[in-house]
Scaffold this motif. Structure first.
Motif, PDB file in Angstrom:
ATOM      1  N   LYS A   1      33.925  51.723  44.588  1.00  0.00           N
ATOM      2  CA  LYS A   1      33.730  52.696  43.514  1.00  0.00           C
ATOM      3  C   LYS A   1      34.979  53.548  43.325  1.00  0.00           C
ATOM      4  CE  LYS A   1      32.196  57.068  42.224  1.00  0.00           C
ATOM      5  NZ  LYS A   1      32.701  58.417  42.598  1.00  0.00           N
ATOM      6  N   GLU A   2      35.614  53.946  44.428  1.00  0.00           N
ATOM      7  CA  GLU A   2      36.828  54.752  44.339  1.00  0.00           C
ATOM      8  C   GLU A   2      37.918  54.001  43.593  1.00  0.00           C
ATOM      9  OE1 GLU A   2      40.785  55.906  45.116  1.00  0.00           O
ATOM     10  OE2 GLU A   2      39.937  54.173  46.165  1.00  0.00           O
ATOM     11  N   ALA A   3      38.040  52.692  43.848  1.00  0.00           N
ATOM     12  CA  ALA A   3      39.071  51.890  43.183  1.00  0.00           C
ATOM     13  C   ALA A   3      38.779  51.753  41.687  1.00  0.00           C
ATOM     14  CB  ALA A   3      39.166  50.520  43.835  1.00  0.00           C
ATOM     15  N   VAL A   4      37.508  51.588  41.343  1.00  0.00           N
ATOM     16  CA  VAL A   4      37.136  51.419  39.937  1.00  0.00           C
ATOM     17  C   VAL A   4      37.399  52.697  39.145  1.00  0.00           C
ATOM     18  CG1 VAL A   4      35.212  51.011  38.339  1.00  0.00           C
ATOM     19  CG2 VAL A   4      35.406  49.643  40.423  1.00  0.00           C
ATOM     20  N   THR A   5      37.116  53.840  39.741  1.00  0.00           N
ATOM     21  CA  THR A   5      37.193  55.111  39.008  1.00  0.00           C
ATOM     22  C   THR A   5      38.535  55.827  39.158  1.00  0.00           C
ATOM     23  OG1 THR A   5      36.196  56.281  40.901  1.00  0.00           O
ATOM     24  CG2 THR A   5      34.706  55.460  39.195  1.00  0.00           C
ATOM     25  N   ARG A   6      39.417  55.334  39.998  1.00  0.00           N
ATOM     26  CA  ARG A   6      40.710  55.985  40.220  1.00  0.00           C
ATOM     27  C   ARG A   6      41.560  55.946  38.951  1.00  0.00           C
ATOM     28  NH1 ARG A   6      44.403  52.803  43.958  1.00  0.00           N
ATOM     29  NH2 ARG A   6      42.485  52.765  45.205  1.00  0.00           N
ATOM     30  N   THR A   7      42.263  57.016  38.677  1.00  0.00           N
ATOM     31  CA  THR A   7      43.131  57.083  37.499  1.00  0.00           C
ATOM     32  C   THR A   7      44.531  57.527  37.886  1.00  0.00           C
ATOM     33  OG1 THR A   7      42.446  59.362  37.045  1.00  0.00           O
ATOM     34  CG2 THR A   7      41.215  57.596  35.928  1.00  0.00           C
ATOM     35  N   GLU A   8      45.481  57.207  37.008  1.00  0.00           N
ATOM     36  CA  GLU A   8      46.856  57.653  37.178  1.00  0.00           C
ATOM     37  C   GLU A   8      47.004  59.056  36.569  1.00  0.00           C
ATOM     38  OE1 GLU A   8      49.008  55.687  38.895  1.00  0.00           O
ATOM     39  OE2 GLU A   8      47.233  54.417  39.167  1.00  0.00           O
ATOM     40  N   ARG A   9      48.167  59.629  36.706  1.00  0.00           N
ATOM     41  CA  ARG A   9      48.404  60.973  36.165  1.00  0.00           C
ATOM     42  C   ARG A   9      48.235  61.003  34.646  1.00  0.00           C
ATOM     43  NH1 ARG A   9      53.753  63.169  39.474  1.00  0.00           N
ATOM     44  NH2 ARG A   9      52.753  63.289  41.546  1.00  0.00           N
ATOM     45  N   THR A  10      48.464  59.859  34.016  1.00  0.00           N
ATOM     46  CA  THR A  10      48.322  59.781  32.562  1.00  0.00           C
ATOM     47  C   THR A  10      46.855  59.746  32.134  1.00  0.00           C
ATOM     48  OG1 THR A  10      48.418  57.362  32.656  1.00  0.00           O
ATOM     49  CG2 THR A  10      50.500  58.539  32.353  1.00  0.00           C
ATOM     50  N   GLY A  11      45.953  59.573  33.100  1.00  0.00           N
ATOM     51  CA  GLY A  11      44.536  59.434  32.787  1.00  0.00           C
ATOM     52  C   GLY A  11      44.099  57.993  32.640  1.00  0.00           C
ATOM     53  N   ARG A  12      45.041  57.055  32.651  1.00  0.00           N
ATOM     54  CA  ARG A  12      44.720  55.631  32.558  1.00  0.00           C
ATOM     55  C   ARG A  12      44.182  55.145  33.886  1.00  0.00           C
ATOM     56  NH1 ARG A  12      46.000  50.941  29.829  1.00  0.00           N
ATOM     57  NH2 ARG A  12      46.249  49.087  31.145  1.00  0.00           N
ATOM     58  N   PRO A  13      43.178  54.248  33.875  1.00  0.00           N
ATOM     59  CA  PRO A  13      42.667  53.693  35.133  1.00  0.00           C
ATOM     60  C   PRO A  13      43.765  52.997  35.929  1.00  0.00           C
ATOM     61  CG  PRO A  13      41.193  53.171  33.315  1.00  0.00           C
ATOM     62  CD  PRO A  13      42.427  53.761  32.708  1.00  0.00           C
ATOM     63  N   SER A  14      43.734  53.158  37.244  1.00  0.00           N
ATOM     64  CA  SER A  14      44.715  52.486  38.091  1.00  0.00           C
ATOM     65  C   SER A  14      44.588  50.968  37.995  1.00  0.00           C
ATOM     66  CB  SER A  14      44.543  52.937  39.546  1.00  0.00           C
ATOM     67  OG  SER A  14      44.789  54.315  39.679  1.00  0.00           O
ATOM     68  N   PHE A  15      43.352  50.495  37.797  1.00  0.00           N
ATOM     69  CA  PHE A  15      43.099  49.065  37.634  1.00  0.00           C
ATOM     70  C   PHE A  15      42.260  48.849  36.382  1.00  0.00           C
ATOM     71  CE2 PHE A  15      43.659  49.693  42.202  1.00  0.00           C
ATOM     72  CZ  PHE A  15      44.667  48.777  42.466  1.00  0.00           C
ATOM     73  N   ASP A  16      42.650  47.861  35.593  1.00  0.00           N
ATOM     74  CA  ASP A  16      41.869  47.539  34.398  1.00  0.00           C
ATOM     75  C   ASP A  16      40.538  46.899  34.770  1.00  0.00           C
ATOM     76  OD1 ASP A  16      43.897  48.238  32.328  1.00  0.00           O
ATOM     77  OD2 ASP A  16      45.047  46.720  33.403  1.00  0.00           O
ATOM     78  N   ALA A  17      40.522  46.193  35.886  1.00  0.00           N
ATOM     79  CA  ALA A  17      39.289  45.556  36.357  1.00  0.00           C
ATOM     80  C   ALA A  17      39.353  45.420  37.866  1.00  0.00           C
ATOM     81  CB  ALA A  17      39.106  44.182  35.701  1.00  0.00           C
ATOM     82  N   VAL A  18      38.175  45.401  38.492  1.00  0.00           N
ATOM     83  CA  VAL A  18      38.048  45.164  39.932  1.00  0.00           C
ATOM     84  C   VAL A  18      37.091  43.991  40.116  1.00  0.00           C
ATOM     85  CG1 VAL A  18      37.261  46.090  42.146  1.00  0.00           C
ATOM     86  CG2 VAL A  18      38.475  47.575  40.526  1.00  0.00           C
ATOM     87  N   VAL A  19      37.520  42.996  40.881  1.00  0.00           N
ATOM     88  CA  VAL A  19      36.678  41.840  41.196  1.00  0.00           C
ATOM     89  C   VAL A  19      36.318  41.929  42.675  1.00  0.00           C
ATOM     90  CG1 VAL A  19      36.541  39.318  41.326  1.00  0.00           C
ATOM     91  CG2 VAL A  19      37.770  40.410  39.427  1.00  0.00           C
ATOM     92  N   LEU A  20      35.031  41.963  42.956  1.00  0.00           N
ATOM     93  CA  LEU A  20      34.546  42.090  44.332  1.00  0.00           C
ATOM     94  C   LEU A  20      34.007  40.756  44.823  1.00  0.00           C
ATOM     95  CD1 LEU A  20      33.616  43.593  46.883  1.00  0.00           C
ATOM     96  CD2 LEU A  20      31.568  44.308  45.620  1.00  0.00           C
ATOM     97  N   ASP A  21      34.666  40.198  45.824  1.00  0.00           N
ATOM     98  CA  ASP A  21      34.142  39.014  46.517  1.00  0.00           C
ATOM     99  C   ASP A  21      33.057  39.517  47.462  1.00  0.00           C
ATOM    100  OD1 ASP A  21      33.703  36.563  47.706  1.00  0.00           O
ATOM    101  OD2 ASP A  21      35.497  36.639  48.965  1.00  0.00           O
ATOM    102  N   ALA A  22      31.827  39.512  46.983  1.00  0.00           N
ATOM    103  CA  ALA A  22      30.709  40.191  47.642  1.00  0.00           C
ATOM    104  C   ALA A  22      30.017  39.284  48.655  1.00  0.00           C
ATOM    105  CB  ALA A  22      29.710  40.661  46.580  1.00  0.00           C
ATOM    106  N   PRO A  23      29.086  39.838  49.439  1.00  0.00           N
ATOM    107  CA  PRO A  23      28.289  39.008  50.349  1.00  0.00           C
ATOM    108  C   PRO A  23      27.499  37.939  49.590  1.00  0.00           C
ATOM    109  CG  PRO A  23      28.100  41.316  50.953  1.00  0.00           C
ATOM    110  CD  PRO A  23      28.819  41.278  49.632  1.00  0.00           C
TER     111      PRO A  23
END
Length: 317
Positions: free
Chosen positions: A128-150
């Motif tokens: 969740k932290e990775a998905v919601t993290r933003t840069e100083r510009t307000g842009r998301p740090s990652f456009d998408a997160v892919v989780l290799d889940a259980p």
């Protein structure tokens, strides 16, 4: 490429063991990165499957560049539950030194052993932290997160673990963090994709998982059929005599006809199994994407081939 606010940003990839879940997760990350996106590919099972897949050294608990795709890139992260707990202690309670003491005492292993759900909470919290993290510009740090889940047998309890903690911690930073995780996982930003094979057991487990996930309030994105063979022959066992004539006309040894007939017969049986399994999958009412069966060993080139077959541009069409 600007992030589409309507598009899912967290792609949870699950599937029965042996279906190629990690491979498909890697291909999905490359496909998304190919749209000029910065994509984080996360693993949570401690198997270092991403390192093997991308042929890199074992991933540390830090974001590591895995591959470039067009104008985008894939960054990998292997989340460690112990490191995530220490990070939580520092983030919410400023307990940095005490966290090191807990590690030496083995207290973290003890806690995650007697409360297995806590481990899943730490893992989903980091995602969740990775998905919601933003840069100083307000842009998301990652456009998408892919989780290799259980795998499918454990995916719903894994996603639901935070509900239990939210009920126990009714106030304070842990409660707020838990609520944030729950809201993200149940929002339109998150889709769960299920990897399967066109075989009886994987298909049944996929259908069961889809029902269970929907009942728990999660959105199913795609059923991703891995290693699908094309339908190349018509029904019925081939005639050896006809094959022998064909081999002769092609300048080949007609003595190969009996062995070739047996191979064609086996392929035909597999083709019938795939057709029945595919019809069963349709019952889920979920879009289905088929990925080709590629010759082993799989390498980065194979991943790019699978990424192209995913055709993620069409998913939002």
């Amino acid at each position: 490429m600007p992030t589409d606010d309507r598009a899912p940003r967290l792609h949870v990839v699950t599937g029965k063991g042996g279906t190629g879940k990690t491979t498909v997760a890697g291909a999905l990350a490359l496909a998304l990165a190919g749209q000029a996106q910065r994509v984080l590919l996360v693993e949570v099972e401690g198997r270092q499957g991403l390192a093997q897949l991308f042929d890199t050294p074992p991933l540390p608990y830090s974001e590591t560049r895995l591959a470039a795709a067009g104008r985008g890139e894939v960054v990998g992260l292997a989340i460690d539950a112990e490191a995530a707990m220490l990070e939580y202690l520092e983030m919410f309670y400023s307990i940095k030194r005490a966290g090191s003491v807990l590690r030496k005492m083995g207290a973290i292993d003890f806690v995650t052993t007697i409360a297995p759900g806590l481990r899943d909470v730490l893992l989903t919290g980091k995602v969740k932290e990775a998905v919601t993290r933003t840069e100083r510009t307000g842009r998301p740090s990652f456009d998408a997160v892919v989780l290799d889940a259980p795998p499918t047998g454990r995916i719903t309890p894994f996603l639901q673990a935070t509900h239990e903690v939210a009920g126990l911690a009714r106030m304070g930073p842990i409660h707020r963090q838990s609520q944030g995780v729950i809201e993200l996982l149940h929002s339109a930003q998150t889709q769960v994709h299920i990897v399967t094979l066109l075989e009886e057991m994987p298909v049944q487990e996929t259908l069961d998982a889809a029902v269970e996930l929907r009942a728990a309030g999660y959105r199913i994105g795609r059923l991703l059929v891995n290693r699908a063979r094309p339908a190349l022959i018509s029904a019925g066992r081939p005639e050896v005599a006809s094959l022998a004539k064909g081999l002769t006309a092609a300048g080949l040894d007609p003595a190969l006809a009996p062995a070739l007939a047996a191979e064609v017969d086996v392929y035909g049986q597999r083709q019938e199994v795939q057709a029945r399994a595919g019809a069963e999958l349709e019952r889920a009412g979920v879009p289905i994407t088929r990925l080709p069966e590629l010759p082993p060993p799989l390498d980065l080139g194979s991943l790019f081939e699978l990424a192209e077959a995913l055709d993620v541009r069409a998913w939002s069409a």
